[in-house]
Design an enzyme around this catalytic site. Structure first.
Site, PDB file in Angstrom:
ATOM      1  CG  ASN A 133      -1.677   1.240   1.447  1.00  0.00           C
ATOM      2  OD1 ASN A 133      -1.755   2.075   0.549  1.00  0.00           O
ATOM      3  ND2 ASN A 133      -2.255   1.396   2.639  1.00  0.00           N
ATOM      4  CD1 TRP A 134       3.394   0.880  -2.727  1.00  0.00           C
ATOM      5  CD2 TRP A 134       3.482   1.915  -4.715  1.00  0.00           C
ATOM      6  NE1 TRP A 134       4.055   0.050  -3.611  1.00  0.00           N
ATOM      7  CE2 TRP A 134       4.122   0.656  -4.841  1.00  0.00           C
ATOM      8  CE3 TRP A 134       3.406   2.745  -5.850  1.00  0.00           C
ATOM      9  CZ2 TRP A 134       4.690   0.212  -6.041  1.00  0.00           C
ATOM     10  CZ3 TRP A 134       3.954   2.293  -7.045  1.00  0.00           C
ATOM     11  CH2 TRP A 134       4.592   1.047  -7.133  1.00  0.00           C
ATOM     12  CE  LYS A 135      -0.082   3.258   4.763  1.00  0.00           C
ATOM     13  NZ  LYS A 135      -0.115   3.366   6.208  1.00  0.00           N
ATOM     14  CG  HIS A 143      -5.890   1.784   4.997  1.00  0.00           C
ATOM     15  ND1 HIS A 143      -5.460   2.808   5.807  1.00  0.00           N
ATOM     16  CD2 HIS A 143      -4.866   0.899   4.924  1.00  0.00           C
ATOM     17  CE1 HIS A 143      -4.221   2.543   6.197  1.00  0.00           C
ATOM     18  NE2 HIS A 143      -3.842   1.389   5.677  1.00  0.00           N
ATOM     19  CD  GLU A 196      -3.035   5.453   6.649  1.00  0.00           C
ATOM     20  OE1 GLU A 196      -2.954   5.502   5.403  1.00  0.00           O
ATOM     21  OE2 GLU A 196      -2.171   4.898   7.360  1.00  0.00           O
ATOM     22  CD  GLU A 236      -3.598  -2.689   7.072  1.00  0.00           C
ATOM     23  OE1 GLU A 236      -2.454  -2.889   6.650  1.00  0.00           O
ATOM     24  OE2 GLU A 236      -4.246  -1.665   6.812  1.00  0.00           O
ATOM     25  N   GLY A 292       2.011   2.077  10.792  1.00  0.00           N
ATOM     26  CA  GLY A 292       2.944   3.201  10.693  1.00  0.00           C
ATOM     27  C   GLY A 292       3.614   3.572  11.996  1.00  0.00           C
ATOM     28  CB  SER A 308       4.739  -1.983  12.098  1.00  0.00           C
ATOM     29  OG  SER A 308       4.353  -0.641  12.375  1.00  0.00           O
ATOM     30  N   GLY A 363       2.748  -1.218   4.273  1.00  0.00           N
ATOM     31  CA  GLY A 363       2.799   0.198   3.937  1.00  0.00           C
ATOM     32  C   GLY A 363       4.232   0.649   3.723  1.00  0.00           C
ATOM     33  N   GLY A 364       4.825   1.250   4.749  1.00  0.00           N
ATOM     34  CA  GLY A 364       6.154   1.858   4.648  1.00  0.00           C
ATOM     35  C   GLY A 364       7.205   0.983   3.975  1.00  0.00           C
TER      36      GLY A 364
END
Ligand code: PGA
Length: 249
Positions: A10-12, A95, A97, A167, A173, A213, A234-235
């Protein structure tokens, strides 16, 4: 029956066009032997069409969000028709966010899941509790409620195309990954809930990914659980090498 194993990035709201193309090319070059695993990326939607073209047949492309109407005066939104048309396989729905920054409700999540099914896009539905909910002992209640509402009205046949991502919000994150024990217990609970809703056969088919994470140095412990079918990253998916290390766990 062998469940599908999926590693999704997930590149956000990261990557310019050039960065997105370079990242995709780096992944394609390093994919190598996948042992039957599937790889998917969720780039910002403005890059999705181009990535779907260069990734075709190797990496699935998904879109991070869409509205549930087919078309209309909804400035700033993209529709399921557009997502399908650009060649995306997946749509990420619910998600944390989207839920917590943009106020998406369970009802909106459900309407998006229905729209995805109607237009032939595979929904990857995120569920997860807040830290306060975990500390209050409410994790299963929260996640169970999110699941039941997200898939309300979805048929068993449609469910065969769905993916769930657990999640925990406190792990996203933050660098605080869920322990394999916590993740494993929740994944088993999710599978039990799905079995209650759709029967054991369908529940056994739906991939349930862990997210929050995930890094190369913690994926092995998580993926060892038979109920954890991959990861939503993600990251660590923003660098080809670190995502490849996770995919090749
Ligand atoms: P993270 O994000 O891996 O950076 O924690 C996961 C996600 O939001 O899907």
């Amino acid at each position: 029956m062998q469940r599908r194993e999926i590693f999704a990035g997930n590149w956000k709201m990261f990557t310019t066009r050039a960065e997105a193309l370079a990242l995709a090319r780096g992944l394609l070059e390093g994919l190598g032997e996948l042992k039957g695993r599937e790889v998917a990326v969720f780039p910002p939607s403005v890059h999705a069409r181009e990535l779907a073209d260069i990734c075709r047949g190797k990496i699935d492309v998904g879109v991070q969000n869409m509205y549930f109407e087919k078309e209309g005066a909804f400035t700033g939104e993209v529709s399921p028709v557009m997502v399908k048309d650009l060649g995306a396989r997946y749509i990420l729905i619910g998600h944390s966010e989207r839920r917590h920054v943009f106020g998406e409700t369970d009802e909106m999540v459900n309407r998006k899941v229905k729209a995805a099914c109607e237009y032939g896009i595979e929904p990857m539905v995120c569920v997860g509790e807040l830290l306060a909910e975990r500390e209050a002992g409410d994790s299963e209640k929260v996640v169970g409620g999110q699941l039941r509402k997200a898939f309300d009205g979805i048929t068993a046949d449609q469910m065969k195309k769905a993916v769930v991502a657990y999640e925990p919000v406190w792990a996203i994150g933050t660098g605080k990954v869920a322990t394999p024990e916590i993740a494993d217990a929740m994944h088993r609970y999710i599978r039990k809930e799905l079995a209650g809703l759709y029967g054991a056969g369908i529940a056994a088919m739906v991939p349930v990914l862990y997210g929050g994470s995930v890094k190369a140095d913690n994926i092995a412990g998580l993926f060892a659980s038979p109920d954890i079918d991959g990861a939503l990253v993600g990251g660590a998916s923003l660098k080809a090498n670190s995502f490849l290390d996770i995919i090749h766990v």
